[in-house]
Design a protein around this motif. Structure first.
Motif, PDB file in Angstrom:
ATOM      1  N   GLU A   1       0.824  -1.214   0.000  1.00 17.00           N
ATOM      2  CA  GLU A   1       0.000   0.000   0.000  1.00 17.00           C
ATOM      3  C   GLU A   1       0.854   1.258   0.000  1.00 17.00           C
ATOM      4  N   ALA A   2       1.984   1.218   0.706  1.00 14.51           N
ATOM      5  CA  ALA A   2       2.884   2.371   0.701  1.00 14.51           C
ATOM      6  C   ALA A   2       3.402   2.629  -0.711  1.00 14.51           C
ATOM      7  N   ASN A   3       3.783   1.570  -1.426  1.00 13.90           N
ATOM      8  CA  ASN A   3       4.286   1.744  -2.782  1.00 13.90           C
ATOM      9  C   ASN A   3       3.179   2.121  -3.754  1.00 13.90           C
ATOM     10  N   GLU A   4       1.967   1.647  -3.491  1.00 11.99           N
ATOM     11  CA  GLU A   4       0.824   2.063  -4.306  1.00 11.99           C
ATOM     12  C   GLU A   4       0.624   3.582  -4.182  1.00 11.99           C
ATOM     13  N   ALA A   5       0.711   4.091  -2.962  1.00  9.18           N
ATOM     14  CA  ALA A   5       0.574   5.532  -2.754  1.00  9.18           C
ATOM     15  C   ALA A   5       1.715   6.297  -3.411  1.00  9.18           C
ATOM     16  N   ALA A   6       2.924   5.751  -3.327  1.00  8.13           N
ATOM     17  CA  ALA A   6       4.068   6.407  -3.961  1.00  8.13           C
ATOM     18  C   ALA A   6       3.887   6.471  -5.483  1.00  8.13           C
ATOM     19  N   PHE A   7       3.314   5.408  -6.055  1.00  5.22           N
ATOM     20  CA  PHE A   7       3.034   5.384  -7.490  1.00  5.22           C
ATOM     21  C   PHE A   7       2.053   6.502  -7.849  1.00  5.22           C
ATOM     22  N   LYS A   8       1.050   6.696  -7.008  1.00  3.93           N
ATOM     23  CA  LYS A   8       0.079   7.758  -7.269  1.00  3.93           C
ATOM     24  C   LYS A   8       0.723   9.140  -7.132  1.00  3.93           C
ATOM     25  N   ILE A   9       1.656   9.275  -6.200  1.00  3.25           N
ATOM     26  CA  ILE A   9       2.403  10.531  -6.100  1.00  3.25           C
ATOM     27  C   ILE A   9       3.175  10.779  -7.396  1.00  3.25           C
TER      28      ILE A   9
ATOM     29  N   HIS B   1       8.044  -4.630  -5.503  1.00  3.75           N
ATOM     30  CA  HIS B   1       7.431  -3.518  -4.779  1.00  3.75           C
ATOM     31  C   HIS B   1       6.028  -3.835  -4.282  1.00  3.75           C
ATOM     32  N   GLY B   2       5.529  -5.056  -4.518  1.00  2.00           N
ATOM     33  CA  GLY B   2       4.228  -5.420  -3.989  1.00  2.00           C
ATOM     34  C   GLY B   2       3.350  -6.095  -5.017  1.00  2.00           C
ATOM     35  N   ARG B   3       2.110  -6.415  -4.609  1.00  2.00           N
ATOM     36  CA  ARG B   3       1.233  -7.246  -5.437  1.00  2.00           C
ATOM     37  C   ARG B   3      -0.125  -6.624  -5.742  1.00  2.00           C
ATOM     38  N   THR B   4      -0.440  -5.436  -5.216  1.00  2.00           N
ATOM     39  CA  THR B   4      -1.632  -4.759  -5.722  1.00  2.00           C
ATOM     40  C   THR B   4      -1.344  -4.314  -7.150  1.00  2.00           C
ATOM     41  N   MET B   5      -2.355  -3.911  -7.897  1.00  2.00           N
ATOM     42  CA  MET B   5      -2.160  -3.688  -9.325  1.00  2.00           C
ATOM     43  C   MET B   5      -1.115  -2.610  -9.622  1.00  2.00           C
ATOM     44  N   GLY B   6      -1.123  -1.528  -8.858  1.00  2.00           N
ATOM     45  CA  GLY B   6      -0.127  -0.494  -9.092  1.00  2.00           C
ATOM     46  C   GLY B   6       1.263  -0.929  -8.668  1.00  2.00           C
ATOM     47  N   ALA B   7       1.374  -1.476  -7.453  1.00  2.00           N
ATOM     48  CA  ALA B   7       2.670  -1.947  -6.973  1.00  2.00           C
ATOM     49  C   ALA B   7       3.184  -3.087  -7.841  1.00  2.00           C
ATOM     50  N   LEU B   8       2.279  -3.918  -8.350  1.00  2.00           N
ATOM     51  CA  LEU B   8       2.671  -5.021  -9.212  1.00  2.00           C
ATOM     52  C   LEU B   8       3.222  -4.503 -10.538  1.00  2.00           C
TER      53      LEU B   8
END
Length: 431
Positions: free
Chosen positions: A138-146, A166-173
């Motif tokens: 979730e932290a990396n997902e937020a960073a992607f949105k930034i 960087h993770g497994r949610t769609m943005g982090a993935l």
């Protein structure tokens, strides 16, 4: 291999009842059978059912004791059932457990202030802000949105490194390199390009005015605990600044003291100040929490309604994180991590069958020599000897133990590793 009943603590082995109502050696099997019928098969079948932990030790449902050298994958930095975390969580939950993001709490504010000071030491805190989440993904997902907000439509490209995780949610993935993780869920959010890790020329060629951000891990944990080469982060900062792109440093696994400093990039590139730092894992010492710490323009990129989370920044998780920070600081555990990690790495490097030891502090990758069985088999053999580790790569054993690990436990593992590799080498020769 020891059991709880025979340990120096004098405690009794836990009694666990399986699904058939019997106790004893069938407890693990019983729980695992129930697991396969109730839990989605996203992780495969667990090797064991763990029921209790204390310090650097855990016990399974059959009462067998293990030294935990993985710590929930670099999460339980103070070990299991640490009194500071237990007290902080108990007190906070007994006072105020959840309030939603329509309100704030003293614990949330205090933690944000602490994280700004830890991520950006010596800088004016007035230009920095924190977003609190529940995990590293979730932290990396937020960073992607930034990064997307910084791009503003005119900078559609985001750069990440080969072998990045960087993770497994769609943005982090979308920022994660491994094809096996990505391909089942494509199409992913677009615009992400992967460049060779540590290659300054490749970075220079890829960067341009249409790049919104570069995201890097200072030590790539899932790649086998490989740190970026000397000078790379300095070059990354200089080159991203030159084109107006953000530098995002993912410290989810390597941060919060794991490397022997609060942030691994403080060790690898002391003069580098990134725009965004992401944190999780050890931050809560076992309680789920993640954080984005941003400075400058990146700190103001997300406005009201542009990002959020129901549970992020809840007072219980914040209290746990504050207890972790206070304990690391109060017990000088950064120095402990550096001393133990340095000495242990030398001992591990001398083991026959070890090709290379990588990493910093207590994030260690033990590279295995050619001719040995896959690292997963070695990890399974070590578990039989009472040590929990994992294998992020076929040639690498990863160690990420609690910061409170004793010298004796570290030495015992080195001996067990030597015996396991010696046996594996002899079996290879005989076959």
């Amino acid at each position: 291999m020891t059991t709880l009943a025979g340990s120096s603590s004098g405690a009794q082995a836990p009694t666990t009842t399986d699904s058939a109502g019997s106790t004893g050696s069938t407890a693990n099997a019983g729980w695992l059978a129930r697991y396969t019928e109730a839990v989605m098969n996203t992780f495969g079948t667990p090797s064991r059912v763990l029921v209790r932990g204390q310090g650097a030790q855990v016990w399974d449902a059959d009462g067998k004791e293990y030294t935990d050298l993985l710590a929930g994958i670099a999460v339980n930095c103070l070990g299991h059932a640490h009194p500071a975390i237990v007290e902080a969580v108990t007190d906070q939950l007994g006072t105020l457990g959840h309030v939603s993001n329509f309100f704030t709490t003293p614990a949330q504010v205090r933690l944000a202030e602490e994280l700004i000071a830890l991520a950006f030491p010596g800088r004016n805190a007035g230009g920095s802000r924190v977003f609190l989440a529940n995990s590293g993904t979730e932290a990396n997902e937020a960073a992607f949105k930034i990064a997307r907000r910084h791009g503003g439509g005119s900078r559609p490209r985001v750069l990440a490194l080969q072998d990045a995780f960087h993770g497994r949610t769609m943005g982090a993935l979308a920022l994660t390199h491994k094809a096996a993780y990505r391909e089942p869920f494509e199409p992913l959010p677009g615009g992400v390009e992967f460049i060779p890790a540590g290659d300054v020329d490749a970075l220079r060629s890829a960067l341009g005015p249409d790049v919104a951000a570069l995201i890097v891990e200072p030590i790539q944990g899932e790649a086998g605990v490989r740190e970026l080469p000397a000078g790379y982060l300095e070059a990354a900062r200089e080159l991203t600044e030159a084109v107006g792109a953000l530098l995002i440093i993912d410290e989810v696994q390597s941060g919060m003291g794991r490397s022997g400093a609060w942030m691994a990039h403080h060790l690898l590139a002391p003069g580098v100040v990134p725009d965004v730092v992401t944190l999780a894992k050890g931050l809560g010492g076992g309680i789920p929490i993640g954080a984005v710490v941003a400075t400058g323009e990146a700190a103001a990129a997300l406005g009201p309604g542009q990002h959020g989370t129901t549970f992020g920044g809840n007072p219980v998780a914040c209290a746990a994180a504050l207890a972790v920070i206070d304990t690391i600081r109060g017990q000088d555990l950064l120095a402990r991590v550096e001393r133990l990690g340095s000495a242990w790495a030398q001992e591990l490097a001398a083991v026959d069958g070890v090709d290379q030891v990588r990493g910093r502090g207590l994030l260690i990758g033990v590279g295995l020599a050619e001719g040995l069985p896959p690292a997963g088999e070695i990890a399974a053999a070590l578990a039989e000897r009472g040590f929990i580790v994992n294998a992020p790569r076929p040639d690498t054993i990863r160690l990420a133990p609690p910061f409170i690990l004793s010298d004796d436990d570290a030495r015992a593992f080195t001996t067990a590793l030597s015996e396991a590799l010696s046996r594996a080498l002899s079996e290879e020769v005989s076959s």
